[in-house]
Design a protein around this motif. Structure first.
Motif, mmCIF file in Angstrom:
data_model
loop_
_atom_site.group_PDB
_atom_site.id
_atom_site.type_symbol
_atom_site.label_atom_id
_atom_site.label_comp_id
_atom_site.label_asym_id
_atom_site.label_seq_id
_atom_site.Cartn_x
_atom_site.Cartn_y
_atom_site.Cartn_z
ATOM 1 N N LEU A 14 0.836 -1.208 0.000
ATOM 2 C CA LEU A 14 0.000 0.000 0.000
ATOM 3 C C LEU A 14 0.865 1.249 0.000
ATOM 4 N N LEU A 15 1.908 1.251 0.842
ATOM 5 C CA LEU A 15 2.783 2.421 0.909
ATOM 6 C C LEU A 15 3.435 2.682 -0.441
ATOM 7 N N GLU A 16 3.891 1.599 -1.075
ATOM 8 C CA GLU A 16 4.519 1.763 -2.386
ATOM 9 C C GLU A 16 3.514 2.299 -3.413
ATOM 10 N N ALA A 17 2.278 1.799 -3.350
ATOM 11 C CA ALA A 17 1.244 2.256 -4.279
ATOM 12 C C ALA A 17 0.921 3.733 -4.044
ATOM 13 N N VAL A 18 0.830 4.124 -2.747
ATOM 14 C CA VAL A 18 0.534 5.526 -2.417
ATOM 15 C C VAL A 18 1.631 6.447 -2.931
ATOM 16 N N LEU A 19 2.879 6.027 -2.738
ATOM 17 C CA LEU A 19 3.994 6.857 -3.198
ATOM 18 C C LEU A 19 4.052 6.912 -4.721
ATOM 19 N N SER A 20 3.755 5.800 -5.353
ATOM 20 C CA SER A 20 3.885 5.762 -6.818
ATOM 21 C C SER A 20 2.830 6.589 -7.519
ATOM 22 N N VAL A 21 1.581 6.598 -6.982
ATOM 23 C CA VAL A 21 0.533 7.359 -7.682
ATOM 24 C C VAL A 21 0.774 8.860 -7.576
ATOM 25 N N GLY A 22 1.564 9.290 -6.603
ATOM 26 C CA GLY A 22 1.858 10.718 -6.484
ATOM 27 C C GLY A 22 3.099 11.149 -7.228
ATOM 28 N N SER A 23 3.730 10.200 -7.942
ATOM 29 C CA SER A 23 4.979 10.524 -8.628
ATOM 30 C C SER A 23 4.774 11.074 -10.036
ATOM 31 N N GLU A 24 3.556 10.999 -10.555
ATOM 32 C CA GLU A 24 3.276 11.456 -11.917
ATOM 33 C C GLU A 24 2.605 12.824 -11.894
ATOM 34 N N ILE A 34 -2.948 4.637 -11.091
ATOM 35 C CA ILE A 34 -3.845 4.380 -9.964
ATOM 36 C C ILE A 34 -4.569 3.054 -10.141
ATOM 37 N N VAL A 35 -5.140 2.820 -11.307
ATOM 38 C CA VAL A 35 -5.899 1.581 -11.512
ATOM 39 C C VAL A 35 -4.976 0.366 -11.512
ATOM 40 N N ASP A 36 -3.779 0.504 -12.052
ATOM 41 C CA ASP A 36 -2.825 -0.608 -12.016
ATOM 42 C C ASP A 36 -2.430 -0.922 -10.570
ATOM 43 N N SER A 37 -2.179 0.113 -9.771
ATOM 44 C CA SER A 37 -1.770 -0.091 -8.376
ATOM 45 C C SER A 37 -2.898 -0.713 -7.555
ATOM 46 N N ALA A 38 -4.133 -0.285 -7.792
ATOM 47 C CA ALA A 38 -5.271 -0.835 -7.049
ATOM 48 C C ALA A 38 -5.468 -2.308 -7.357
ATOM 49 N N ALA A 39 -5.356 -2.681 -8.630
ATOM 50 C CA ALA A 39 -5.526 -4.080 -9.003
ATOM 51 C C ALA A 39 -4.435 -4.948 -8.378
ATOM 52 N N GLU A 40 -3.209 -4.435 -8.345
ATOM 53 C CA GLU A 40 -2.110 -5.185 -7.752
ATOM 54 C C GLU A 40 -2.272 -5.295 -6.236
ATOM 55 N N LEU A 41 -2.719 -4.196 -5.611
ATOM 56 C CA LEU A 41 -2.860 -4.171 -4.151
ATOM 57 C C LEU A 41 -3.872 -5.195 -3.660
ATOM 58 N N ARG A 58 -22.204 11.170 -16.370
ATOM 59 C CA ARG A 58 -21.847 9.929 -17.049
ATOM 60 C C ARG A 58 -20.326 9.826 -17.105
ATOM 61 N N LEU A 59 -19.857 8.646 -17.526
ATOM 62 C CA LEU A 59 -18.423 8.441 -17.671
ATOM 63 C C LEU A 59 -17.958 9.000 -19.007
ATOM 64 N N THR A 60 -16.862 9.735 -18.960
ATOM 65 C CA THR A 60 -16.293 10.262 -20.206
ATOM 66 C C THR A 60 -15.031 9.525 -20.616
ATOM 67 N N GLU A 61 -14.356 8.893 -19.660
ATOM 68 C CA GLU A 61 -13.158 8.113 -19.954
ATOM 69 C C GLU A 61 -13.126 6.901 -19.039
ATOM 70 N N LEU A 62 -12.520 5.807 -19.508
ATOM 71 C CA LEU A 62 -12.417 4.589 -18.722
ATOM 72 C C LEU A 62 -11.018 4.009 -18.907
ATOM 73 N N PHE A 63 -10.245 3.982 -17.815
ATOM 74 C CA PHE A 63 -8.893 3.405 -17.814
ATOM 75 C C PHE A 63 -8.985 2.001 -17.214
ATOM 76 N N THR A 64 -8.406 1.030 -17.875
ATOM 77 C CA THR A 64 -8.569 -0.363 -17.445
ATOM 78 C C THR A 64 -7.227 -1.004 -17.141
ATOM 79 N N ALA A 65 -7.289 -2.056 -16.321
ATOM 80 C CA ALA A 65 -6.127 -2.884 -16.012
ATOM 81 C C ALA A 65 -6.557 -4.340 -16.130
ATOM 82 N N GLY A 66 -5.695 -5.185 -16.664
ATOM 83 C CA GLY A 66 -5.978 -6.613 -16.778
ATOM 84 C C GLY A 66 -6.601 -7.022 -18.090
#
Length: 517
Positions: A14-24, A34-41, A58-66
């Protein structure tokens, strides 16, 4: 080991995911991270992050993982969040945990080609107090359901993601604003460089299209009938039939545009306010008034292709500011052009005065002196040619005075306006003939031609002049043409002489046309 025992082991993840999503700082990269980190977590097979448009709900964009590219391509359309569990999360942004999403009454099923999914976890992502989107996870590894611990971890990640998204949005908005400001400055610089009006409008359309990532950039201007017509168009390829397309008077969208109101359209092809035949090829569109100081210059339209992403609030704000700046630049460029034209007119008028006051008067005085000398030489002995030479000199001076007077008259005409006087129309005809002939015909006027000639006679004379000049052009070895228009109270005579070679081999042809007044 129990699930509670597993929880500390996942804290470093979780700590690694939190740090990584703030690096971009780039928004799209942040969302995908974010979605990649959540799926891995949470050991989820599939993950998705849907961006919510609060205006359209409504949804305007959808980012997927897997999902592989083949799996995404197999789905005919991605969900828009209007129905089903995704829609439920948008209407009620609260965490949602399901063992089997198919058994939930709010579920709307899957479209053809969508991979099967059972376990479901959904968490809203908030940026400050605004719901930016929702994070979805499905298919827990091992086939079991998601746990409360999974939900707690994802909520922590979503909170951190909200801050990261907020920073990325600020960065992206700043970059977009910078590009629009640079574009507006470039347009202003280009317009004030003195480009023609048509090029100026094309410059605005082209620059705006690139900045807005639109399929086309068009400028419309009001028509005398009360409608609006496309006068400049910029597209990725050939603008085709865009230029000349008109919005008919009375159109609902036209009333808004003429009132200086911006119009934002979800889908040009289906919006009933759009009535032109080109609307079928476009989707989301912005139509922005080019208005400055209460003056409506036209409208800047920026349509995107069918199925393209809609314009968001930042797009609308920046494009509207660009349109206001472009309108001001167009007004300033037009004023600068008027000042330059006025300077040209004043300079031409000064030259004409100098020619009249200095050159013509001196030539006339010289002619008078030569005429007096010629008369005194009339008593010279037989065979003396001084008198003949003086006569030729007087004739040449008279011809020169006529040429200078014609030049003075031409200088006094506005260079781009259609001449309204008969003299100006004759000079326009000879000027047009000069392009084909390669030299300027000499023109002389005698009498008050502008005051004496009626419009029917003027038209006939101009027609005769046009035909005579064309015939002279067809003769061989033409190097000089003289045109003389002599008007008297009762008649007008047109005489055209050229030095071309006739079919018989002789040089010089004189054509005379005469009409009663």
């Amino acid at each position: 080991m129990t699930e509670a025992g597993q929880e500390p082991a996942r804290l470093p993840v979780l700590l690694e995911a939190v740090l990584s999503v703030g690096s971009e700082l780039e928004l799209h990269a942040t969302l995908q991270h974010i979605v990649d980190s959540a799926a891995e977590l949470c050991a989820a097979r599939y993950g998705a992050l849907g961006v919510v448009d609060p205006e359209r709900v409504r949804l305007t964009e959808l980012f997927t993982a897997g999902m592989t590219e083949e799996q995404r391509a197999a789905v005919p359309r991605l969900p828009d969040g209007r129905t089903g569990l995704l829609g439920a999360l948008i209407s009620d942004p609260s965490p949602l945990l399901l063992d089997d999403l198919a058994k939930d009454p709010r579920s709307a099923g899957f479209p053809p080609g969508h991979p099967p999914m059972r376990s479901f976890l959904g968490v809203p992502i908030r940026v400050h107090t605004e719901v930016f989107g929702n994070l979805y996870l499905t298919e827990k590894a091992g086939g079991g359901p998601f746990t409360e611990e999974d939900l707690a971890l994802v909520r922590v990640l979503a909170a951190q993601a909200g801050m990261a998204i907020g920073n990325a949005r600020l960065y992206e908005t700043a970059r977009r604003r910078e590009r629009w400001i640079e574009g507006a400055a470039a347009v202003t610089t280009t317009l004030l460089a003195g480009r023609p009006a048509s090029d100026a409008l094309m410059c605005v359309a082209d620059r705006a299209r690139l900045l807005a990532d639109a399929a086309a950039g068009v400028v419309l201007q009001p028509t005398p009938e009360g409608g609006m017509e496309i006068v400049a168009a910029s597209t990725h390829g050939d603008p085709g039939d865009l230029v000349g397309t008109a919005i008919a008077p009375g159109s609902p969208v036209l009333e808004q545009l003429l009132g200086g109101e911006a119009v934002f359209i979800e889908d040009s092809a289906t919006d009933p306010r759009m009535t032109t035949h080109v609307r079928e090829r476009f989707g989301p569109s912005m139509m922005l008034p080019l208005r400055s100081g209460g003056q409506l210059i036209g409208t800047l339209a920026l349509p995107r292709a069918r199925g393209g992403p809609p314009y968001d609030a930042v797009d609308r704000l920046l494009a509207s500011q660009f349109a206001s700046q472009a309108a001001l630049a167009l007004v300033l460029a037009d004023a600068q052009h008027d000042r330059e034209q006025l300077a040209v007119y004043e300079d031409r008028d000064r030259i004409a005065r100098d020619l009249h006051d200095l050159v013509v008067q001196r030539l006339f005085a010289t002619e008078m002196m030569l005429e007096s000398t010629r008369k005194r030489s009339a008593s010279a002995p037989a065979g003396d040619t001084v008198g003949e030479e003086l006569s030729r000199a007087v004739d040449e001076l008279d011809s020169t005075i006529q040429e200078v007077r014609t030049a003075i008259f031409a200088l006094q005409q506005p260079p781009t306006d259609t001449p309204t006087t008969f003299r100006g129309r004759v000079l326009r005809e000879t000027g047009g003939a000069a392009v084909l002939l390669g030299f300027q015909p000499s023109v002389h006027f005698a009498g008050a031609v502008d005051a004496l000639l009626t419009e029917p006679v003027a038209r006939d004379l101009l027609s005769a002049l046009r035909g005579t000049l064309a015939a002279a052009h067809r003769r061989a070895e033409v190097t000089s043409i003289e045109v003389e228009v002599d008007a008297a109270p009762s008649r007008v005579r047109l005489t055209v002489w050229d030095d071309g070679r006739t079919e018989s081999g002789t040089r010089g042809t004189t054509v005379t046309w005469e009409s009663e007044l």
